[in-house]
Design a protein around this motif. Sequence first.
Motif, short mmCIF file in Angstrom:
data_model
loop_
_atom_site.label_atom_id
_atom_site.label_comp_id
_atom_site.label_asym_id
_atom_site.label_seq_id
_atom_site.Cartn_x
_atom_site.Cartn_y
_atom_site.Cartn_z
N ILE A 33 0.64 3.25 44.60
CA ILE A 33 -0.32 3.79 43.61
C ILE A 33 -0.05 5.28 43.39
N LEU A 34 0.23 6.01 44.47
CA LEU A 34 0.53 7.44 44.36
C LEU A 34 1.78 7.66 43.50
N LYS A 35 2.83 6.90 43.73
CA LYS A 35 4.08 7.04 42.96
C LYS A 35 3.88 6.68 41.49
N VAL A 36 3.08 5.66 41.22
CA VAL A 36 2.81 5.26 39.84
C VAL A 36 2.03 6.37 39.13
N GLY A 37 1.09 7.00 39.84
CA GLY A 37 0.32 8.10 39.26
C GLY A 37 1.21 9.25 38.82
N ASP A 38 2.30 9.47 39.57
CA ASP A 38 3.24 10.53 39.21
C ASP A 38 4.04 10.22 37.95
N LYS A 39 3.91 9.02 37.42
CA LYS A 39 4.63 8.63 36.20
C LYS A 39 3.70 8.57 34.99
N CYS A 40 2.51 9.15 35.11
CA CYS A 40 1.58 9.12 33.97
C CYS A 40 2.15 9.93 32.81
N PRO A 41 1.74 9.61 31.59
CA PRO A 41 2.29 10.29 30.41
C PRO A 41 2.15 11.82 30.42
N VAL A 42 1.03 12.35 30.88
CA VAL A 42 0.84 13.81 30.88
C VAL A 42 1.77 14.47 31.89
N GLN A 43 1.95 13.87 33.06
CA GLN A 43 2.88 14.45 34.04
C GLN A 43 4.30 14.42 33.50
N LYS A 44 4.66 13.36 32.78
CA LYS A 44 6.00 13.30 32.18
C LYS A 44 6.18 14.44 31.17
N ILE A 45 5.16 14.70 30.37
CA ILE A 45 5.24 15.79 29.39
C ILE A 45 5.43 17.13 30.11
N LEU A 46 4.60 17.37 31.14
CA LEU A 46 4.64 18.66 31.83
C LEU A 46 5.88 18.84 32.69
N SER A 47 6.54 17.74 33.06
CA SER A 47 7.71 17.82 33.93
C SER A 47 9.02 17.96 33.17
N ASN A 48 8.97 17.85 31.88
CA ASN A 48 10.17 17.95 31.07
C ASN A 48 10.11 19.22 30.22
N PRO A 49 11.25 19.64 29.68
CA PRO A 49 11.21 20.81 28.80
C PRO A 49 10.23 20.59 27.64
N ILE A 50 9.52 21.63 27.31
CA ILE A 50 8.54 21.58 26.23
C ILE A 50 8.91 22.63 25.20
N ILE A 51 8.94 22.23 23.96
CA ILE A 51 9.17 23.17 22.86
C ILE A 51 7.90 23.19 22.04
N ILE A 52 7.33 24.36 21.87
CA ILE A 52 6.10 24.50 21.08
C ILE A 52 6.48 25.21 19.78
N GLU A 53 6.17 24.54 18.69
CA GLU A 53 6.50 25.09 17.38
C GLU A 53 5.20 25.47 16.69
N SER A 54 5.06 26.71 16.29
CA SER A 54 3.87 27.20 15.60
C SER A 54 4.26 27.62 14.18
N ASN A 55 3.52 27.09 13.22
CA ASN A 55 3.77 27.44 11.81
C ASN A 55 2.46 27.84 11.18
N MET A 56 2.50 28.80 10.27
CA MET A 56 1.31 29.25 9.60
C MET A 56 1.27 28.68 8.19
N LEU A 57 0.09 28.12 7.84
CA LEU A 57 -0.11 27.65 6.48
C LEU A 57 -0.55 28.82 5.62
N GLN A 58 -0.03 28.90 4.43
CA GLN A 58 -0.40 29.99 3.51
C GLN A 58 -1.55 29.57 2.64
#
Length: 134
Positions: free
Chosen positions: A109-134
Amino acid sequence: MTDEVKVSIGKEKYKTEVSINQHHLIADEPTEVGGADLGPKPTAFLLSALGTCKAMTMRMYADQKQWPLESVEISLSSEVVKSTQQQTTYIRCIIKLYGDLDDMQKERILKVGDKCPVQKILSNPIIIESNMLQ
């Protein structure tokens, strides 16, 4: 289905309104840094996203296996360590599993919890793209 997340802030110092689909939340900063402490600070929302995802994933897995998991409690904290070359964030999760589970079931159960979608997101490179609407 993609969630519709909207965040807005007005003139009230740091009080931020969050709308996620039909749900409404407030984020704020503690009074010691100038906020009114009307809601959790943003980093607490991040930790709660990880904790809830891990708990739900553990619950789903135990239910699927028909294991006697009564409840899950997760305490989360974070610490930022800065060096001259980089900044590293350490997130600590202290997990308590309740129920008549053997050691193998608890470990799985502990190992499966480490594979949750949010942990996968946080454990991999993240690129944040910010754009401004005019």
